[in-house]
Design an enzyme around this catalytic site. Structure first.
Site, PDB file in Angstrom:
ATOM      1  N   PRO A  57       0.822  -1.215   0.000  1.00  0.00           N
ATOM      2  CA  PRO A  57       0.000   0.000   0.000  1.00  0.00           C
ATOM      3  C   PRO A  57       0.854   1.262   0.000  1.00  0.00           C
ATOM      4  O   PRO A  57       1.961   1.268   0.542  1.00  0.00           O
ATOM      5  CB  PRO A  57      -0.806  -0.106   1.309  1.00  0.00           C
ATOM      6  CG  PRO A  57      -0.073  -1.085   2.153  1.00  0.00           C
ATOM      7  CD  PRO A  57       0.708  -1.987   1.251  1.00  0.00           C
ATOM      8  N   ASP A  58       0.350   2.338  -0.626  1.00  0.00           N
ATOM      9  CA  ASP A  58       1.060   3.620  -0.536  1.00  0.00           C
ATOM     10  C   ASP A  58       0.602   4.326   0.737  1.00  0.00           C
ATOM     11  O   ASP A  58      -0.087   3.732   1.574  1.00  0.00           O
ATOM     12  CB  ASP A  58       0.847   4.472  -1.804  1.00  0.00           C
ATOM     13  CG  ASP A  58      -0.609   4.872  -2.020  1.00  0.00           C
ATOM     14  OD1 ASP A  58      -1.434   4.628  -1.126  1.00  0.00           O
ATOM     15  OD2 ASP A  58      -0.925   5.433  -3.083  1.00  0.00           O
ATOM     16  N   PHE A  59       0.976   5.589   0.916  1.00  0.00           N
ATOM     17  CA  PHE A  59       0.564   6.316   2.120  1.00  0.00           C
ATOM     18  C   PHE A  59      -0.807   6.937   1.956  1.00  0.00           C
ATOM     19  O   PHE A  59      -1.651   6.834   2.825  1.00  0.00           O
ATOM     20  CB  PHE A  59       1.564   7.463   2.396  1.00  0.00           C
ATOM     21  CG  PHE A  59       2.726   7.066   3.248  1.00  0.00           C
ATOM     22  CD1 PHE A  59       2.786   5.835   3.864  1.00  0.00           C
ATOM     23  CD2 PHE A  59       3.773   7.955   3.460  1.00  0.00           C
ATOM     24  CE1 PHE A  59       3.858   5.478   4.658  1.00  0.00           C
ATOM     25  CE2 PHE A  59       4.855   7.625   4.250  1.00  0.00           C
ATOM     26  CZ  PHE A  59       4.897   6.381   4.847  1.00  0.00           C
ATOM     27  N   ARG A  60      -0.983   7.627   0.828  1.00  0.00           N
ATOM     28  CA  ARG A  60      -2.068   8.598   0.795  1.00  0.00           C
ATOM     29  C   ARG A  60      -3.256   8.250  -0.083  1.00  0.00           C
ATOM     30  O   ARG A  60      -4.217   9.009  -0.116  1.00  0.00           O
ATOM     31  CB  ARG A  60      -1.507   9.977   0.382  1.00  0.00           C
ATOM     32  CG  ARG A  60      -0.532  10.514   1.419  1.00  0.00           C
ATOM     33  CD  ARG A  60       0.074  11.848   1.070  1.00  0.00           C
ATOM     34  NE  ARG A  60       1.009  12.270   2.123  1.00  0.00           N
ATOM     35  CZ  ARG A  60       2.265  11.861   2.216  1.00  0.00           C
ATOM     36  NH1 ARG A  60       2.765  11.044   1.320  1.00  0.00           N
ATOM     37  NH2 ARG A  60       3.022  12.272   3.200  1.00  0.00           N
ATOM     38  N   ASN A 131      10.987   5.199  -2.117  1.00  0.00           N
ATOM     39  CA  ASN A 131      10.512   3.937  -1.540  1.00  0.00           C
ATOM     40  C   ASN A 131      11.580   3.258  -0.701  1.00  0.00           C
ATOM     41  O   ASN A 131      12.777   3.426  -0.931  1.00  0.00           O
ATOM     42  CB  ASN A 131      10.031   2.999  -2.650  1.00  0.00           C
ATOM     43  CG  ASN A 131       8.799   3.549  -3.329  1.00  0.00           C
ATOM     44  OD1 ASN A 131       8.195   4.487  -2.830  1.00  0.00           O
ATOM     45  ND2 ASN A 131       8.421   2.986  -4.456  1.00  0.00           N
ATOM     46  N   ASP A 133      11.138  -0.166  -0.077  1.00  0.00           N
ATOM     47  CA  ASP A 133      10.862  -1.599  -0.254  1.00  0.00           C
ATOM     48  C   ASP A 133      11.964  -2.331  -1.025  1.00  0.00           C
ATOM     49  O   ASP A 133      11.907  -3.552  -1.184  1.00  0.00           O
ATOM     50  CB  ASP A 133       9.499  -1.800  -0.947  1.00  0.00           C
ATOM     51  CG  ASP A 133       9.392  -1.065  -2.271  1.00  0.00           C
ATOM     52  OD1 ASP A 133      10.413  -0.910  -2.969  1.00  0.00           O
ATOM     53  OD2 ASP A 133       8.270  -0.648  -2.628  1.00  0.00           O
ATOM     54  N   HIS A 150      15.050   8.089   0.787  1.00  0.00           N
ATOM     55  CA  HIS A 150      14.540   7.912   2.153  1.00  0.00           C
ATOM     56  C   HIS A 150      15.133   6.668   2.810  1.00  0.00           C
ATOM     57  O   HIS A 150      14.532   6.081   3.699  1.00  0.00           O
ATOM     58  CB  HIS A 150      13.006   7.874   2.144  1.00  0.00           C
ATOM     59  CG  HIS A 150      12.405   9.184   1.708  1.00  0.00           C
ATOM     60  ND1 HIS A 150      11.091   9.332   1.337  1.00  0.00           N
ATOM     61  CD2 HIS A 150      12.960  10.415   1.581  1.00  0.00           C
ATOM     62  CE1 HIS A 150      10.876  10.601   1.004  1.00  0.00           C
ATOM     63  NE2 HIS A 150      11.992  11.267   1.135  1.00  0.00           N
ATOM     64  N   CYS A 161      24.799   2.890  20.322  1.00  0.00           N
ATOM     65  CA  CYS A 161      26.242   2.896  20.018  1.00  0.00           C
ATOM     66  C   CYS A 161      26.541   2.920  18.520  1.00  0.00           C
ATOM     67  O   CYS A 161      27.691   2.864  18.117  1.00  0.00           O
ATOM     68  CB  CYS A 161      26.899   1.676  20.660  1.00  0.00           C
ATOM     69  SG  CYS A 161      26.381   0.116  19.889  1.00  0.00           S
ATOM     70  N   CYS A 185      25.013  -2.842  23.502  1.00  0.00           N
ATOM     71  CA  CYS A 185      24.623  -1.822  24.496  1.00  0.00           C
ATOM     72  C   CYS A 185      23.135  -1.877  24.838  1.00  0.00           C
ATOM     73  O   CYS A 185      22.658  -1.007  25.569  1.00  0.00           O
ATOM     74  CB  CYS A 185      24.988  -0.438  23.982  1.00  0.00           C
ATOM     75  SG  CYS A 185      23.879   0.153  22.698  1.00  0.00           S
ATOM     76  N   SER A 224       2.818  11.450  -4.806  1.00  0.00           N
ATOM     77  CA  SER A 224       1.963  12.626  -4.596  1.00  0.00           C
ATOM     78  C   SER A 224       2.812  13.903  -4.553  1.00  0.00           C
ATOM     79  O   SER A 224       2.264  15.000  -4.499  1.00  0.00           O
ATOM     80  CB  SER A 224       1.184  12.477  -3.285  1.00  0.00           C
ATOM     81  OG  SER A 224       2.073  12.293  -2.202  1.00  0.00           O
TER      82      SER A 224
HETATM   83  P1  CNA Z   1       2.012   8.777  -1.404  1.00  0.00           P
HETATM   84  O1  CNA Z   1       1.971  10.110  -0.791  1.00  0.00           O
HETATM   85  O2  CNA Z   1       1.236   7.692  -0.772  1.00  0.00           O
HETATM   86  O3  CNA Z   1       1.504   8.961  -2.905  1.00  0.00           O
HETATM   87  C1  CNA Z   1       1.354   7.895  -3.799  1.00  0.00           C
HETATM   88  C2  CNA Z   1       0.921   8.461  -5.137  1.00  0.00           C
HETATM   89  O4  CNA Z   1       0.903   7.413  -6.080  1.00  0.00           O
HETATM   90  C3  CNA Z   1      -0.482   9.069  -5.120  1.00  0.00           C
HETATM   91  O5  CNA Z   1      -0.470  10.243  -5.893  1.00  0.00           O
HETATM   92  C4  CNA Z   1      -1.343   7.980  -5.795  1.00  0.00           C
HETATM   93  O6  CNA Z   1      -2.438   8.527  -6.499  1.00  0.00           O
HETATM   94  C5  CNA Z   1      -0.352   7.383  -6.741  1.00  0.00           C
HETATM   95  N1  CNA Z   1      -0.598   5.989  -7.087  1.00  0.00           N
HETATM   96  C6  CNA Z   1      -0.961   4.953  -6.278  1.00  0.00           C
HETATM   97  N2  CNA Z   1      -1.003   3.799  -6.971  1.00  0.00           N
HETATM   98  C7  CNA Z   1      -0.664   4.118  -8.257  1.00  0.00           C
HETATM   99  C8  CNA Z   1      -0.527   3.376  -9.460  1.00  0.00           C
HETATM  100  N3  CNA Z   1      -0.740   2.063  -9.506  1.00  0.00           N
HETATM  101  N4  CNA Z   1      -0.174   4.046 -10.584  1.00  0.00           N
HETATM  102  C9  CNA Z   1       0.052   5.373 -10.573  1.00  0.00           C
HETATM  103  N5  CNA Z   1      -0.077   6.138  -9.465  1.00  0.00           N
HETATM  104  C10 CNA Z   1      -0.403   5.512  -8.324  1.00  0.00           C
HETATM  105  O7  CNA Z   1       3.513   8.254  -1.570  1.00  0.00           O
HETATM  106  P2  CNA Z   1       4.827   9.074  -1.930  1.00  0.00           P
HETATM  107  O8  CNA Z   1       5.816   8.075  -2.363  1.00  0.00           O
HETATM  108  O9  CNA Z   1       4.536  10.218  -2.806  1.00  0.00           O
HETATM  109  O10 CNA Z   1       5.220   9.651  -0.493  1.00  0.00           O
HETATM  110  C11 CNA Z   1       6.469   9.552  -0.020  1.00  0.00           C
HETATM  111  C12 CNA Z   1       6.597   8.584   1.165  1.00  0.00           C
HETATM  112  C13 CNA Z   1       5.847   7.302   0.993  1.00  0.00           C
HETATM  113  C14 CNA Z   1       8.018   8.151   1.269  1.00  0.00           C
HETATM  114  O11 CNA Z   1       8.572   8.630   2.441  1.00  0.00           O
HETATM  115  C15 CNA Z   1       8.038   6.606   1.247  1.00  0.00           C
HETATM  116  O12 CNA Z   1       9.021   6.071   2.081  1.00  0.00           O
HETATM  117  C16 CNA Z   1       6.689   6.252   1.688  1.00  0.00           C
HETATM  118  N6  CNA Z   1       6.171   4.898   1.354  1.00  0.00           N
HETATM  119  C17 CNA Z   1       6.919   3.972   0.701  1.00  0.00           C
HETATM  120  C18 CNA Z   1       6.393   2.728   0.410  1.00  0.00           C
HETATM  121  C19 CNA Z   1       7.241   1.732  -0.323  1.00  0.00           C
HETATM  122  O13 CNA Z   1       8.456   1.670  -0.106  1.00  0.00           O
HETATM  123  N7  CNA Z   1       6.654   0.958  -1.221  1.00  0.00           N
HETATM  124  C20 CNA Z   1       5.092   2.404   0.771  1.00  0.00           C
HETATM  125  C21 CNA Z   1       4.331   3.379   1.463  1.00  0.00           C
HETATM  126  C22 CNA Z   1       4.893   4.621   1.748  1.00  0.00           C
END
Ligand code: CNA
Length: 331
Positions: A57-60, A131, A133, A150, A161, A185, A224
């Protein structure tokens, strides 16, 4: 509006209007730009959206994003899970989430392989990823190809330590549901992913010195563009470098009023002054496939993805079989 613009232009020597740098402001325009040989030092900036089709899952994203699904951790606010002060007080939610998202349990997506494909074609200058991952590495990008802005799970350190711990050790601790503690430690051990308020890795600041001025095409996928300083990198490319966004929603835009005035520092996809920014809205995997097709590379690209996915499936099956055999010997 014209009067306002004239006023601004007179008083501030701004804005400059640019001739379009693309034949058309579409994905096809980007494909033609690459085919003409102008886009051969491509930078990719990516975020959580490139991994959602792998099941992470993404964040937002509303509904499916992590921020919407953190209630079970009883956090004071969603971002607390990635805040150092909260982590030191209560590391459990972070490690529970880490187990859910653990690298190695997922396969890279079409979007990850598209960057690998650009690399193999000699067109990728670098991939800047937010990311954690590590799927870019699994897809075949090397240390040199990557800036993990990140951080990643690759290494961990004791907060006391500073002793370093390898990925294998951290994985074992996470999967045993332990809170990882230093054997020297007894300090808390944290994977080297960047929490809110922590400084980004040295490599990030080194690479941005030259990469963005050297870049002749910027491809932004699945982000985003709200986390700084990462998001402001889009403004570091030259004024004539095209920027392609492959995302479910428009992100990184300049304020529409500022754009209409020819001012503002974000991307401008739609105003009458738009001359280099293209937004292709949809799943970035589909966007990559569409671009590969326009470039005449679709079959070759799909063959790479299929071959790599089969290789990973085989490795996973072998590992499971070995695990089962070891389990049988022990029982
Ligand atoms: P975010 O803020 O969650 O944004 C994700 C963006 O991707 C949004 O605009 C969505 O509309 C868009 N989106 C989602 N799925 C798709 C898809 N299939 N195709 C096209 N667009 C899509 O995440 P950001 O990466 O912008 O925010 C940065 C954070 C999220 C970083 O600090 C990461 O470490 C952190 N994060 C990472 C992971 C990972 O490593 N996979 C997972 C969740 C959060």
């Amino acid at each position: 509006m014209d009067m306002l613009r004239a006023l601004f232009a007179r008083n501030m020597a701004l804005p400059r209007h640019h001739a379009p740098v693309l034949e058309e402001m579409t994905l096809n325009g980007i494909a033609k730009y690459i085919q003409s040989g102008k886009g051969k030092r491509i930078l990719c900036m990516v975020g959580a959206g490139i991994s959602t089709s792998a099941g992470i899952p993404d964040f937002r994203s509303p509904g499916s994003g992590l921020y919407h699904n953190l209630q079970k951790y009883n956090l004071p606010h969603p971002q607390a899970i990635f805040e150092m002060s909260y982590f030191k007080m209560n590391p459990q939610p972070f490690f529970t989430l880490a187990k859910e998202l653990y690298p190695g349990e997922f396969k890279p997506t079409v979007s990850h392989y598209f960057m690998r494909f650009l690399r193999d074609k000699g067109l990728l200058l670098r991939c800047y990823t937010q990311n954690i991952d590590t799927l870019e590495r699994v897809a075949g990008l090397t240390d040199d190809n990557l800036v993990e802005a990140h951080g990643s799970f690759h290494t961990s350190h004791c907060l006391g330590c500073q002793k370093a711990f390898p990925l294998t050790w951290m994985k074992e601790e996470i999967f045993k549901d332990n809170i990882p503690v230093c054997d020297e430690c007894e300090g808390l051990v944290k994977p080297d992913i960047i929490f809110f308020g922590e400084s980004l890795p040295q490599r990030f600041f080194q690479c941005i010195q030259t990469d963005f001025s050297d870049c002749d095409l910027l491809i932004i996928m699945g982000t985003s563009l709200v986390v700084q300083p990462f998001s402001s990198l889009t403004n570091r490319v030259s004024e004539t470098t095209p920027r392609l966004l492959l995302n479910m929603e428009r992100s990184g835009q300049t304020d529409p009023i500022m754009a209409a005035l020819g001012l503002g520092s974000g991307m401008d996809f739609d105003s009458e002054n738009a001359y280099r920014d293209v937004a292709w809205l949809g799943k970035c995997d589909d966007g990559c496939l569409a671009l590969a097709e326009l470039l005449g590379w679709k079959e070759e690209f799909e063959a790479l993805v299929t071959a790599e996915h089969s290789r990973i499936d085989e490795e996973l099956t072998t590992a499971k079989l070995q695990g089962a055999t070891i389990g049988a010997h022990h029982s």
